[in-house]
Design a protein around this motif. Structure first.
Motif, PDB file in Angstrom:
ATOM      1  N   UNK A 227      -8.447   2.396   2.007  1.00 36.94           N
ATOM      2  CA  UNK A 227      -8.502   1.495   0.847  1.00 36.94           C
ATOM      3  C   UNK A 227      -7.980   0.092   1.113  1.00 36.94           C
ATOM      4  N   UNK A 228      -7.203  -0.067   2.164  1.00 37.20           N
ATOM      5  CA  UNK A 228      -6.599  -1.381   2.382  1.00 37.20           C
ATOM      6  C   UNK A 228      -7.022  -1.979   3.722  1.00 37.20           C
TER       7      UNK A 228
ATOM      8  N   UNK B  10       0.829  -1.203   0.000  1.00 39.71           N
ATOM      9  CA  UNK B  10       0.000   0.000   0.000  1.00 39.71           C
ATOM     10  C   UNK B  10       0.863   1.252   0.000  1.00 39.71           C
ATOM     11  N   UNK B  11       1.918   1.243   0.798  1.00 42.61           N
ATOM     12  CA  UNK B  11       2.790   2.424   0.843  1.00 42.61           C
ATOM     13  C   UNK B  11       3.518   2.630  -0.475  1.00 42.61           C
ATOM     14  N   UNK B  12       4.032   1.517  -1.021  1.00 42.89           N
ATOM     15  CA  UNK B  12       4.745   1.628  -2.290  1.00 42.89           C
ATOM     16  C   UNK B  12       3.783   2.081  -3.395  1.00 42.89           C
ATOM     17  N   UNK B  13       2.545   1.601  -3.344  1.00 40.05           N
ATOM     18  CA  UNK B  13       1.572   1.969  -4.367  1.00 40.05           C
ATOM     19  C   UNK B  13       1.137   3.423  -4.263  1.00 40.05           C
ATOM     20  N   UNK B  14       1.501   4.081  -3.180  1.00 42.09           N
ATOM     21  CA  UNK B  14       1.252   5.521  -3.113  1.00 42.09           C
ATOM     22  C   UNK B  14       0.263   5.976  -2.059  1.00 42.09           C
ATOM     23  N   UNK B  15      -0.078   5.111  -1.112  1.00 41.71           N
ATOM     24  CA  UNK B  15      -1.035   5.516  -0.079  1.00 41.71           C
ATOM     25  C   UNK B  15      -0.362   6.378   0.993  1.00 41.71           C
ATOM     26  N   UNK B  16      -1.066   7.416   1.433  1.00 40.16           N
ATOM     27  CA  UNK B  16      -0.667   8.028   2.691  1.00 40.16           C
ATOM     28  C   UNK B  16      -1.389   7.267   3.799  1.00 40.16           C
TER      29      UNK B  16
ATOM     30  N   UNK C  11     -11.212  -2.321   4.275  1.00 40.68           N
ATOM     31  CA  UNK C  11     -11.839  -3.392   3.481  1.00 40.68           C
ATOM     32  C   UNK C  11     -11.409  -4.781   3.915  1.00 40.68           C
TER      33      UNK C  11
ATOM     34  N   UNK D  83      -5.173   7.040   3.372  1.00 42.02           N
ATOM     35  CA  UNK D  83      -5.581   6.236   2.216  1.00 42.02           C
ATOM     36  C   UNK D  83      -5.355   4.744   2.473  1.00 42.02           C
TER      37      UNK D  83
END
Ligand code: ATP
Ligand code: MG
Lengths: 357, 321
Positions: free
Chosen positions: B223-224, B210-216, B227, B219
């Motif tokens: 999103x992770x 999630x962090x690598x994909x761009x979440x702060x 869910x 987020x």
């Protein structure tokens, strides 16, 4: 993009996971981190990704120090052994998740997702959830997710370890081909030396957090700088035999109980007169013939193309790859010819090579 | 490995009648202990309750002179002017406590305490367990001290007066606030524990991905993490709704239903077991309790729909490459 690690260390309490690693990665280069379990490969990778803050040292992308950059600002794609696909999202949503976060326009997002899906042959799976895919399909989607965001740097953490042997072989080739076509600088963590040797331009061998060697696979194979590399790289592993090298006039001989080998001058003189040293010779550099060291076949392991023999020479054990048509059996007396241009020598104390130091 | 084995001829299976009977009976035998317990402790009480609700059993009829009255008690509930008020109070009590504390605060505490250092997180969560560990009477007494009328009360004496603000009899002035707070601070710890373990059991790779994909941080939660917590959320929402529907002891000790805080369960308790007139209307109380059971069942079904229970237990469809 170039990557530079400078004196990088990571401590977890009293555990030193990574210890002063320095290495540079060229633009478009494919580098493997190779080492046994627990040696600090993942930790190093996660420092490059920005998940861990280094205890000491710096990480540079091109000319820029990125130590304090959050992972999301590093423009990296990552592929995990566990795939780490979000189970509540469809394949399409997984592929586009990074782009949605960085607010890529919808049309471009769709185009990029489709392109990645086409390259990887997962176009028909777009509406499925990860739970409805096989392991191989999931790994393709994970790769697609990393590629679709168009990263400057790709990080792989043992991505093929959960796949069966055949799938691993084909994915290996595919990842390598993709990396070359796209030219994305890549770091590939693995404990499988075959993967590292076949895929990587250069291999960083890591042991207990320290960088042991950083070289091409040929160099690691032919000129191992330490005993650890000699034993770790190559399958079946190199024979390591304790001997004493003596100079007799112009000739050099490696001797131990029941073992007497004439050496080339080039290699022999570097090991002579040091007392006990360790001689290394790969099983494929030993041949069965009618001259050479006398020994007795102790174990025969048929490998298909070759038989792997364990031959006892005096009280030393030498592994040999032999032609199965020789039909050698346990207890047979044989004579071993060692390719003296391929022997290695190591200092038993420092474990450094005497030839390539 | 023998890969060339000839497929065995299918041997016609002759299953005797006794075998078949045994196959039918033995699973039943294994299920019996659990089955007996379930029936004895879950179904029988509801059936008995329903039976009582069809009588006019009360302390004035005693156990001898009661009569079967059919659905008269239910008709009375429908006609009772208090029904609407108490139903609204119940909905207010359950939904506000649930949203702000049992789920809301529980999530906040779980998320906060898993994003700080482990030890600090542990201490922080332990603090949240204190209200649950304190005996209810003592706990409510503390709240009463906090809200007591001037010149007493911690709020009045130590906060408002020094600041020169006006004082009040807080529990009486803001009964709902106190009802929600007292229940909420107890209730939050249940969800907190479940959510914390759910968050901590999310594999680390997802957090990294999630962090690598761009979440702060937000987020990643949105999103992770959330869910991936559908199961524990469904469980806590359902379980806590049911417990809130039937719990009334804090309200009983705090306001005893004053100020519009007579929730359904407290109403049933007052009618059946503890009232001013001294006539304990067990039959009517049982009917009230049955309504609560029905509401609970309906709520559970709605939650399962909302959280897509079927999807949560769906079998994966695996297909080879
Ligand atoms: N978060 C952590 N806290 C404490 N110790 C850690 C942590 N992460 C890793 N370590 C330790 O650091 C060392 C290196 O771990 P790392 O995960 O980098 O190994 P690895 O080379 O990736 O091994 P593997 O091949 O098993 O994945 C190990 O001794 C490990 O126990
Ligand atoms: Mg690892």
């Amino acid at each position: 993009m170039k990557v530079l690690l400078e004196n990088l260390s990571k401590h977890f309490g009293s555990v030193v996971a990574v210890d002063g690693v320095t290495l540079d990665i060229r633009d478009s280069e494919f580098v493997a981190f190779l080492g046994p379990s627990g040696c600090g490969k993942t930790t190093t990778l996660l420092m490059v990704a920005g998940i861990y803050k280094p205890t000491t040292g710096i990480v540079k992308f091109d000319e820029r120090v990125v130590n304090h950059l959050a992972p999301r600002d590093r423009k990296i794609g990552m592929v995990f052994q566990s795939y780490a696909l979000y189970p509540h999202m469809t394949v399409y949503q997984n592929l586009t998740f990074p782009m949605r976060l960085s607010k890529v326009p919808k049309s471009e997002m769709e185009a990029r997702a489709k392109e990645a899906a086409d390259i990887l042959g997962i176009g028909a799976l777009m509406d499925r959830r990860p739970g409805q895919l096989s392991g191989g399909q999931q790994q393709r989607v994970a790769l697609g997710r990393a590629l679709a965001k168009q990263p400057d740097l790709l990080l792989f953490d043992e991505p093929l370890s959960n796949l069966d042997a055949r799938l691993r072989l084909s994915m290996r080739g595919e990842i390598k081909r993709l990396q070359m076509e796209l030219g994305i600088t890549s770091i590939y963590v693995t404990h499988d030396q075959v993967e590292a040797m076949t895929m990587a331009d250069r291999i960083a061998v890591i042991r207990e957090g320290k960088l042991q060697a950083y070289a091409t696979s040929d160099e690691l194979y032919d000129q191992p700088r330490t005993l650890f590399i000699a034993g770790f790289v190559g399958n079946p592993p190199m024979n390591l035999i304790e001997v004493e090298v003596l100079q007799e006039g112009d000739s050099y001989r490696a001797r131990r109980n029941g073992f007497d080998l004439q050496l080339s001058e080039a290699r022999g003189h570097k090991a002579a007169g040091r007392g006990k040293v360790i001689l290394g010779i790969r099983p494929e550099d030993v041949s069965i013939g009618d001259r050479g060291l006398r020994g007795e076949v102790y174990v025969v392991e048929p490998l298909g193309r070759d038989d792997l023999l364990d031959v006892h020479v005096g009280d030393a054990s030498v592994h040999v790859l032999a032609d199965p048509s020789l039909h050698l059996k346990i207890g047979d007396q044989v004579q071993l010819g060692l390719n003296v241009d391929k022997v290695q020598f190591f200092d038993p104390e420092s474990e450094q090579s005497l030839l390539w130091a | 490995m023998t890969t060339t084995a000839v497929p065995a001829e299918p041997v016609p299976m002759r299953v005797s009648y006794r075998d078949r009977l045994r196959r039918l009976v033995s699973p039943m035998l294994f299920m019996t202990p659990a089955g007996v317990l379930t029936v004895a402790f879950f179904f029988l009480p509801v059936i008995i309750l329903f039976g009582i609700s069809l009588t006019n059993l009360s302390s004035s009829t005693g156990f001898k002179n009661y009569e079967w009255v059919g659905f008269e008690n239910y008709v009375k509930i429908v006609q009772n002017p208090l029904t609407k008020l108490n139903l609204i109070a119940t909905i207010k009590y359950v939904s506000l406590t649930l949203v702000f504390f049992n789920i809301g605060m529980a999530l906040v505490v779980a998320l906060l305490s898993t994003h700080i250092s482990r030890r600090a997180g542990f201490v922080y969560r332990a603090l949240w367990l204190l209200p649950r560990l304190t005996p209810s009477v003592v706990y409510i007494m503390m709240w009463k001290f906090i809200g007591a009328d001037s010149p007493y009360g911690i709020m009045n004496q130590h906060v408002l007066e020094p600041l020169g603000l006006s004082t009040a009899n807080w529990v009486a002035a803001r009964p709902w606030l106190f009802v929600i707070l007292t229940n909420g601070f107890i209730g939050a710890s249940f969800g907190m524990i479940i959510f914390t373990s759910a968050i901590e059991s999310i594999p680390r790779d997802y957090m990294i991905a999630a962090q690598v994909d761009g979440c702060n941080a937000w987020q990643r939660i949105r999103h992770v993490i959330l869910p991936m917590m559908r199961w524990p959320l469904l469980f806590v929402v359902t379980y806590q709704t049911l417990s809130l529907l039937t719990s009334f002891e804090q309200i009983y000790l705090l306001t005893d239903g004053a100020g519009g805080t007579e929730v359904w369960a407290l109403w049933a308790y007052h009618r059946a077991l503890n009232n001013y007139w001294g006539n304990f209307q067990w039959g009517f109380g049982a009917a009230l309790a049955m309504v609560l059971v029905a509401i609970g069942i309906v709520a559970s079904v709605v939650y399962m729909r909302f959280f897509q229970f079927n999807a949560l237990v769906q079998e994966p469809k695996i297909e080879a490459m």
